[in-house]
Design an enzyme around this catalytic site. Structure first.
Site, short mmCIF file in Angstrom:
data_model
loop_
_atom_site.label_atom_id
_atom_site.label_comp_id
_atom_site.label_asym_id
_atom_site.label_seq_id
_atom_site.Cartn_x
_atom_site.Cartn_y
_atom_site.Cartn_z
CD GLU A 109 45.05 -49.70 -30.22
OE1 GLU A 109 45.79 -50.12 -29.31
OE2 GLU A 109 45.48 -49.36 -31.32
CG ASP A 110 48.14 -49.87 -26.14
OD1 ASP A 110 47.62 -49.38 -27.17
OD2 ASP A 110 49.34 -50.19 -26.08
CG ASP A 113 50.62 -41.12 -29.81
OD1 ASP A 113 50.48 -40.10 -29.14
OD2 ASP A 113 51.70 -41.42 -30.35
CG PHE A 162 56.64 -42.94 -24.49
CD1 PHE A 162 56.16 -43.21 -25.76
CD2 PHE A 162 57.14 -43.97 -23.73
CE1 PHE A 162 56.17 -44.50 -26.26
CE2 PHE A 162 57.16 -45.27 -24.22
CZ PHE A 162 56.68 -45.53 -25.49
CB VAL A 163 52.40 -43.32 -20.25
CG1 VAL A 163 52.25 -41.86 -19.85
CG2 VAL A 163 51.38 -43.68 -21.32
NE ARG A 175 54.64 -55.56 -24.01
CZ ARG A 175 54.28 -54.81 -25.04
NH1 ARG A 175 53.27 -53.97 -24.94
NH2 ARG A 175 54.95 -54.86 -26.18
P1 IMP Z 1 49.04 -44.18 -33.03
O1 IMP Z 1 48.93 -44.88 -34.36
O2 IMP Z 1 49.98 -42.99 -33.13
O3 IMP Z 1 47.71 -43.79 -32.44
O4 IMP Z 1 49.82 -45.16 -32.05
C1 IMP Z 1 49.17 -46.13 -31.33
C2 IMP Z 1 50.15 -47.13 -30.77
O5 IMP Z 1 51.41 -46.54 -30.44
C3 IMP Z 1 49.62 -47.67 -29.46
O6 IMP Z 1 48.76 -48.79 -29.64
C4 IMP Z 1 50.87 -48.01 -28.70
O7 IMP Z 1 51.30 -49.31 -29.04
C5 IMP Z 1 51.89 -47.01 -29.19
N1 IMP Z 1 51.99 -45.86 -28.25
C6 IMP Z 1 51.57 -44.61 -28.44
N2 IMP Z 1 51.82 -43.82 -27.38
C7 IMP Z 1 52.42 -44.63 -26.47
C8 IMP Z 1 52.92 -44.40 -25.14
O8 IMP Z 1 52.87 -43.29 -24.54
N3 IMP Z 1 53.48 -45.48 -24.51
C9 IMP Z 1 53.55 -46.71 -25.08
N4 IMP Z 1 53.10 -46.96 -26.33
C10 IMP Z 1 52.54 -45.93 -27.02
#
Ligand code: IMP
Length: 189
Positions: A109-110, A113, A162-163, A175
């Site tokens: 995963e990138d 969050d 947010f990054v 990207r």
């Molecule tokens: P989660 O379900 O809230 O954990 O969100 C995960 C997904 O939200 C990641 O795989 C990203 O695609 C996107 N995301 C969350 N934070 C960021 C950020 O700071 N920058 C860019 N994408 C983000």
């Protein structure tokens, strides 16, 4: 200087703020993670599952640094919610090409969050009877977590900002950056 509003125009790119992880640190950490994964999965049946699109650059660098064989597959998911907050309701846009029963799965995963997307993915994958499922996340924002999960492999813990860059986007932009940076202006929720 472009503002976030300029994204409505083709080619509009928001201005960058502080660098959160520079390119050299990313490469060093990716090498460390690859070494650890190569040790942990030696002699096993590894399938790396890249989560599109954000994990593409991280996965490509990570795979090149492995010293063991690994298959690769991809999933694409979309989370219902605002542009910056996931809701936990996840739709599979692209599923794995092959069955994974009996395989050792490593979800790449990138960023984690809230953890809601990952929680859903882990539930879906576990139901397919793999030998094991672990997570390798380049970035994690522990302050934002809404569910209790800790990826086995983490590149960097970052603050609640947010990054973009190194695969992460804002509105499909930025990207390509070889480092991770904040945006100059806060992202509207
Ligand atoms: P989660 O379900 O809230 O954990 O969100 C995960 C997904 O939200 C990641 O795989 C990203 O695609 C996107 N995301 C969350 N934070 C960021 C950020 O700071 N920058 C860019 N994408 C983000």
């Amino acid at each position: 200087m472009a503002s976030l509003g300029d994204l409505a125009s083709p080619g509009g790119v928001p201005a960058l703020g502080r660098t959160v992880v520079d390119a050299a640190s990313l490469q060093r950490r990716v090498g460390e993670l690859a070494a650890q994964i190569s040790r942990d999965y030696a002699g096993r049946n590894l399938v790396m599952i890249g989560i599109l699109k954000g994990a593409v650059i991280f996965l490509a660098d990570l795979m090149r640094a492995l010293t063991i064989e690994a298959e690769v597959d991809f999933m694409a998911v979309s989370s219902y919610g605002s542009s910056t907050d996931s809701s936990g309701v996840v739709r599979i846009l692209k599923d794995l090409d092959a069955p994974v029963a009996g395989r050792d799965l490593l979800v790449v995963e990138d960023i984690v969050d809230s953890g809601l997307t990952l929680q859903y993915l882990l539930r879906t994958l576990t139901a397919r009877d793999p030998a094991s499922v672990e997570v390798c996340a380049l970035l994690t924002k522990p302050e934002r977590r809404q569910v209790a999960l800790q990826p086995r492999y983490v590149g960097f813990e970052i603050p609640d900002r947010f990054v973009v860059g190194y695969g992460l986007d804002y509105a499909q932009r930025l990207r390509r950056l070889p480092y991770v940076a904040e945006l100059a202006e806060p992202v509207p929720g």
